[in-house]
Design an enzyme around this catalytic site. Structure first.
Site, PDB file in Angstrom:
ATOM      1  N   GLY A  66      30.273  48.781  36.022  1.00  0.00           N
ATOM      2  CA  GLY A  66      30.629  47.390  35.805  1.00  0.00           C
ATOM      3  C   GLY A  66      32.133  47.254  35.674  1.00  0.00           C
ATOM      4  N   GLN A  71      40.193  43.210  33.707  1.00  0.00           N
ATOM      5  CA  GLN A  71      40.532  44.644  33.775  1.00  0.00           C
ATOM      6  C   GLN A  71      41.419  44.976  34.970  1.00  0.00           C
ATOM      7  OE1 GLN A  71      36.187  45.862  33.199  1.00  0.00           O
ATOM      8  NE2 GLN A  71      37.291  47.545  32.230  1.00  0.00           N
ATOM      9  N   CYS A 115      34.087  52.545  28.885  1.00  0.00           N
ATOM     10  CA  CYS A 115      34.753  51.422  29.560  1.00  0.00           C
ATOM     11  C   CYS A 115      35.860  51.979  30.442  1.00  0.00           C
ATOM     12  CB  CYS A 115      35.330  50.482  28.504  1.00  0.00           C
ATOM     13  SG  CYS A 115      36.191  49.068  29.198  1.00  0.00           S
ATOM     14  N   LEU A 116      35.994  51.422  31.641  1.00  0.00           N
ATOM     15  CA  LEU A 116      37.034  51.913  32.561  1.00  0.00           C
ATOM     16  C   LEU A 116      38.441  51.634  32.015  1.00  0.00           C
ATOM     17  CD1 LEU A 116      35.478  50.932  36.017  1.00  0.00           C
ATOM     18  CD2 LEU A 116      35.550  53.198  34.955  1.00  0.00           C
ATOM     19  N   HIS A 157      28.364  43.819  28.103  1.00  0.00           N
ATOM     20  CA  HIS A 157      29.674  44.474  27.966  1.00  0.00           C
ATOM     21  C   HIS A 157      30.709  43.757  28.846  1.00  0.00           C
ATOM     22  CE1 HIS A 157      32.188  48.379  27.923  1.00  0.00           C
ATOM     23  NE2 HIS A 157      32.763  47.622  28.851  1.00  0.00           N
ATOM     24  N   GLU A 158      30.317  43.440  30.082  1.00  0.00           N
ATOM     25  CA  GLU A 158      31.267  42.812  31.018  1.00  0.00           C
ATOM     26  C   GLU A 158      31.554  41.364  30.639  1.00  0.00           C
ATOM     27  OE1 GLU A 158      32.812  44.833  32.769  1.00  0.00           O
ATOM     28  OE2 GLU A 158      31.389  46.487  32.628  1.00  0.00           O
ATOM     29  N   HIS A 161      34.157  41.227  28.099  1.00  0.00           N
ATOM     30  CA  HIS A 161      35.518  41.340  28.658  1.00  0.00           C
ATOM     31  C   HIS A 161      36.074  39.960  28.998  1.00  0.00           C
ATOM     32  CE1 HIS A 161      36.562  45.558  29.112  1.00  0.00           C
ATOM     33  NE2 HIS A 161      35.402  45.846  29.660  1.00  0.00           N
TER      34      HIS A 161
HETATM   35 NI    NI Z   1      34.552  47.730  29.953  1.00  0.00          NI
END
Ligand code: NI
Length: 193
Positions: A66, A71, A115-116, A157-158, A161
């Site tokens: 995701g 991000q 998380c990226l 989660h996304e 963000h």
């Molecule tokens: Ni994340």
């Protein structure tokens, strides 16, 4: 990701005419852009279609399941995800614009989340186990779907963000601080490299 798979993804997401997708740099925490509430997308423009395509490419390359627009430095309410697991399973790239959780189960699920934007840091986070989410697709149509399992965790989660919230915000301050310090160190090292 192989080119054959890429063609498949383009077909699935209605972005086949975009000649090439670009991997965009992923912002690493801490960064004010990751703490900002993103603005709704008002029109499905070429820029939005390209953003969706680039974000899928960036997510698969990372690799991740995701990715939210903030991000990659775009403060718009758009996220991509594909939580299909297992060898040989066909990919299911999804682009969700202005996503909204319309219902959440009382039953919860705990996942070891990562998380990226917070590389190589994981923590167990508890969230509703199932959610109904409504969004606008790249086709301009309204979609609604019921998610469970990893999909439910990922979409929540996304969406967090898009509201300037990270999974570490669910942790106790000390643990969050430790992770943030690690990321500050990582960013310093990357800046020097
Ligand atoms: Ni994340």
């Amino acid at each position: 990701m192989r080119s054959g798979e890429r063609k498949e993804i383009a077909k699935l997401t209605d972005i086949a005419y975009i000649p090439c997708m670009t991997i965009r740099p992923i912002i690493i925490h801490p960064d004010p852009r990751l703490k900002t509430v993103a603005a709704p997308v008002t029109d499905i423009t070429d820029a939005v279609r390209r953003l969706g395509a680039d974000m899928l490419e960036t997510m698969y390359d990372a690799p991740g399941i995701g990715l939210a627009a903030p991000q990659v430095g775009v403060l718009s309410r758009l996220l991509v995800m594909d939580c299909v697991k297992g060898e040989g399973a066909p990919p299911r790239p999804m682009v969700l614009i202005n996503p909204e959780i319309v219902a959440a189960s009382e039953e919860t699920n705990t996942y070891d989340e990562g998380c990226l934007s917070i590389p190589e840091q994981y923590a167990e986070i508890t969230r509703p186990a199932e959610v109904d989410v409504r969004w606008m697709g790249l086709d301009g149509e309204e979609h609604q779907e019921h998610f469970d399992g990893l999909w439910a965790t990922c979409v929540q989660h996304e969406i967090d963000h898009l509201n300037g919230k990270l999974f570490i915000d669910y942790l106790k301050p000390l643990k969050r601080q430790i992770i943030t310090r690690r990321m500050q160190k990582l960013k310093r090292e990357r800046a020097r490299a």
